[in-house]
Design a protein around this motif. Structure first.
Motif, PDB file in Angstrom:
ATOM      1  N   ALA A   1      15.303  -1.831  -3.981  1.00 54.59           N
ATOM      2  CA  ALA A   1      16.186  -1.464  -2.866  1.00 54.59           C
ATOM      3  C   ALA A   1      15.520  -0.512  -1.897  1.00 54.59           C
ATOM      4  O   ALA A   1      15.772  -0.558  -0.689  1.00 54.59           O
ATOM      5  N   THR A   2      14.654   0.372  -2.412  1.00 57.65           N
ATOM      6  CA  THR A   2      14.052   1.398  -1.545  1.00 57.65           C
ATOM      7  C   THR A   2      12.649   1.038  -1.079  1.00 57.65           C
ATOM      8  O   THR A   2      12.055   1.782  -0.302  1.00 57.65           O
ATOM      9  N   ALA A   3      12.096  -0.080  -1.548  1.00 58.03           N
ATOM     10  CA  ALA A   3      10.743  -0.476  -1.145  1.00 58.03           C
ATOM     11  C   ALA A   3      10.702  -0.788   0.345  1.00 58.03           C
ATOM     12  O   ALA A   3      11.650  -1.340   0.904  1.00 58.03           O
ATOM     13  N   THR A   4       9.601  -0.428   0.992  1.00 60.08           N
ATOM     14  CA  THR A   4       9.486  -0.562   2.449  1.00 60.08           C
ATOM     15  C   THR A   4       8.134  -1.132   2.834  1.00 60.08           C
ATOM     16  O   THR A   4       7.196  -1.162   2.036  1.00 60.08           O
ATOM     17  N   PHE A   5       8.039  -1.547   4.089  1.00 57.27           N
ATOM     18  CA  PHE A   5       6.785  -2.048   4.686  1.00 57.27           C
ATOM     19  C   PHE A   5       6.418  -1.112   5.848  1.00 57.27           C
ATOM     20  O   PHE A   5       7.131  -1.109   6.851  1.00 57.27           O
ATOM     21  N   PRO A   6       5.336  -0.300   5.762  1.00 62.69           N
ATOM     22  CA  PRO A   6       4.512  -0.013   4.590  1.00 62.69           C
ATOM     23  C   PRO A   6       5.313   0.704   3.504  1.00 62.69           C
ATOM     24  O   PRO A   6       6.465   1.090   3.723  1.00 62.69           O
ATOM     25  N   GLY A   7       4.671   0.911   2.352  1.00 64.48           N
ATOM     26  CA  GLY A   7       5.337   1.570   1.244  1.00 64.48           C
ATOM     27  C   GLY A   7       5.527   3.053   1.471  1.00 64.48           C
ATOM     28  O   GLY A   7       5.146   3.605   2.510  1.00 64.48           O
ATOM     29  N   PRO A   8       6.137   3.740   0.498  1.00 63.05           N
ATOM     30  CA  PRO A   8       6.414   5.168   0.643  1.00 63.05           C
ATOM     31  C   PRO A   8       5.129   5.992   0.727  1.00 63.05           C
ATOM     32  O   PRO A   8       4.130   5.690   0.077  1.00 63.05           O
TER      33      PRO A   8
END
Length: 652
Positions: free
Chosen positions: A162-169
């Motif tokens: 749910a919290t993964a993003t592009f780019p990552g954290p």
């Protein structure tokens, strides 16, 4: 189902949709029959054919051109409306058009620049930082790169799906405080992008996407480096020959600076980074940074720049036909996309106040270089690059970023004569002797800054500054003299039809025996000879680099080049007779310890490589001679995969 079958099915379904709409006797945007059709097609993100069809229908229903004024942000900036629809094309023109969107129909500066979530890589105990442990996974999810594009499948890092993003954290570590990270692979059974099995590649027996994480620029034992052979699949079902552990310990002992982490599985780096497995990593040292009074908090931002191209259904485009299909059916020498993304958004904008901002700019592209400027002439005050701050702050009108290169800059928006500033790019691609110029309306633009017309009453005073000095250890004179000299030669191995087939270092492959065996705790001088037409970014795992001299070769008849390809000996080929061209200046903003060094075409670039802690000129506080060792390579990902990469083993 193959792409061609999907597209054929898409055409047939789309024809049926048009027939339904026509029978309903109403215009698509005004009736409800389109919602009925979408429902009939079960338009869900996990359905392959509907994702293609729904993107087309959705664009017809919403329209790329909208009567709305576009979204307005909290500070009153109104984003541009969507672009006008292109004129209809003839069937012949449509057949010639590639099945990708060339981004001409995407309106720029309509999405706000996002910032990736930050994860603190330490805990505080009684106000003091202490070690901690994180779990970060790799996931497949959908990501919307632009307001007018449908969501597309990506691979991303995050503490949860749910919290993964592009780019990552972004991981914020503290110098001297070790951090444990358990890397988990939750990727699907198959890659979302094509990959070429004829280059050295991690191929599991039972399916799954091999992955392993490399902390780019990190100083740590080899077992935590993310060896290309230390890959593993979902839930650690299968692993490569060098895999030994689920959790990596990062000592964070090197000088403070900017790093990043990304996938490093054998033969899959170009595909997996293109899919999204990349993120920033910071090592802080308040004792150095606090006296510098740099911009902080919401005025300290990352700009992760990466070019992409997209299929018409919104998915990431990657060529499925290789440069030499009979040899490498899918591998291409370089990947270039005409859409420029920053922090996962295509041509975003950022609202800034009239004050100083710190911008940590990372080029995370596969192969594209950037030569960036601000459209109104504001300069960049460069405080650091890659692994280190500079010795003396440098003010420049432009910055050339190779792939994997980072510049840490301050921009003083209080000095802006305009309220809108475009970040522009003028680097040809490939970046070398004969690149293609940028298109000023596509890859020539990066993002836009919207500057407050005047100071807000609620603005906090800007107590930051552009420091005059940096750190004393940025100079090569701060470390011990070099004890070994090596010659590193970059080749292209060409096929008979003059198409690139393989790229090698010293005529050798990754699988060939180790030839570079530095002694831990020392420095070496590497003369890197580039016999290709491309500029190559050299990256040495564990070592930190600094170019000290660049000189062009004089070889108009390719005598030296042909001799080197045949004999692979700078002595036999009489290098001194050809290393007498003009001296190229090392840019002032690159005179510090770096993770990558640019190697211009047709040149010999002399690089000091430090296998020690440059801040203190001391050996590593760990054993750097353990298995599986390290590597060095060109950081153009397509080159690294095939196969401009060599092993590196340190000894005591």
């Amino acid at each position: 189902m193959g792409p061609r079958i999907q597209r054929l099915a898409g055409v047939l379904l789309l024809a049926a949709v048009v027939a339904v709409a026509a029978a309903a006797g109403d215009e698509p945007r005004k009736g409800n029959q389109w919602d009925t059709v979408m429902s009939m097609l079960n338009c869900q993100s996990d359905s392959l054919i509907p994702s293609y069809i729904c993107s087309v229908i959705g664009r017809s229903r919403r329209g790329w051109a909208s009567d709305d004024d576009g979204p307005s942000d909290d500070d009153g900036y109104t984003a541009p409306a969507a672009a006008e629809e292109e004129e209809e094309t003839s069937p012949e023109e449509e057949r010639r058009r590639p099945v990708i969107t060339t981004s001409l129909n995407l309106t720029k500066y309509v999405d706000k620049l996002p910032q990736m979530p930050k994860i603190r890589g330490y805990r505080l105990r009684h106000g003091y930082p202490v070690p901690t442990k994180l779990t970060i996974g790799m996931y497949q999810k959908t990501w919307q790169f632009h307001r007018d594009m449908p969501p597309t499948p990506v691979f991303v890092y995050g503490q949860s799906a749910a919290t993964a993003t592009f780019p990552g954290p972004t991981i914020v570590a503290r110098q001297g405080v070790w951090l444990d990270i358990k890397w988990e692979n939750h990727l699907p059974d198959a890659h979302i992008l094509p990959w070429d099995p004829t280059v050295p590649t991690a191929i599991p027996k039972y399916g799954g996407v091999p992955a392993v994480v490399h902390l780019h620029g990190g100083a740590h034992p080899a077992e935590y480096d993310g060896s290309a052979f230390a890959w593993f699949t979902r839930d650690f079902r299968e692993n490569g020959s060098a895999w030994t552990r689920t959790t990596y310990r990062y000592p964070n002992v090197q000088a403070p600076g900017n790093l990043w982490y990304h996938d490093h599985a054998l033969g899959l780096t170009r595909a997996s980074l293109l899919a999204g497995l990349l993120a920033a990593y910071i090592i802080e040292k308040p004792e150095i940074e606090a006296p510098m009074r740099l911009p902080r908090g919401k005025h300290d931002l990352h700009l992760v720049i990466a070019d992409r191209e997209f299929n018409v259904d919104g998915s990431i485009f990657m060529d499925t036909k290789g440069a030499v299909p009979s040899v490498h059916p899918q591998w291409q020498p370089e990947y270039f996309g005409m859409t420029i993304t920053v922090n996962g958004k295509a041509w975003p904008y950022l609202r800034v106040h009239r004050r100083r901002y710190r911008l940590r700019i990372l080029n995370a592209s596969n192969a594209r270089y950037f030569n960036i400027t601000l459209s109104n002439g504001l300069p960049f005050h460069v405080i650091g690059s890659d692994s280190s701050y500079l010795n003396k702050i440098v003010t420049v009108p432009n910055l050339v970023l190779s792939t994997a290169e980072i510049f840490d800059v301050i921009v003083d928006f209080s000095q802006s004569p305009t309220t809108e500033i475009e970040l522009l790019n003028s680097a040809p691609y490939p970046f070398g002797l004969a690149g293609t110029p940028t298109n000023p309306n596509l890859d020539g633009k990066v993002m836009k800054f919207i500057v407050s017309p005047k100071k807000h009453l609620d603005d906090m005073p800007d107590n930051s500054k552009v420091p005059e000095r940096g750190v004393p250890y940025a100079s090569v004179a701060a470390v011990s003299p070099t004890i070994e000299t090596r010659y590193i030669v970059l080749y292209e191995n060409m096929t008979a039809d003059n198409q690139t087939m393989n790229l090698y270092i010293n005529g050798l492959r990754l699988e060939d025996p180790v030839t570079e065996t530095p002694r831990s705790g020392t420095t070496e001088l590497w003369h890197v000879i580039n016999l290709t037409n491309d500029n190559h970014p050299l990256h040495v795992h564990l070592g930190t680099l600094q170019a000290v001299r660049m000189q062009l070769l004089v070889d108009p008849q390719n005598t030296f080049k042909n001799c080197m390809i045949k004999f692979n000996s700078t002595t036999a080929c009489k290098l001194n007779q050809y290393a007498n061209g003009p001296i190229l200046p090392v840019p002032e903003e690159e005179k510090t310890w770096k993770n990558v060094v640019k190697v211009p075409p047709g040149s010999i670039t002399s690089v000091v490589v430090a296998f020690l802690l440059v801040e203190t000129n001391q050996p590593y506080p760990f054993d750097a001679t353990t298995e599986p060792g390290f590597v060095y390579h060109c950081h153009i990902l397509d080159h690294e995969d095939n196969a401009m990469i060599r092993p590196l083993k340190l000894h005591k």
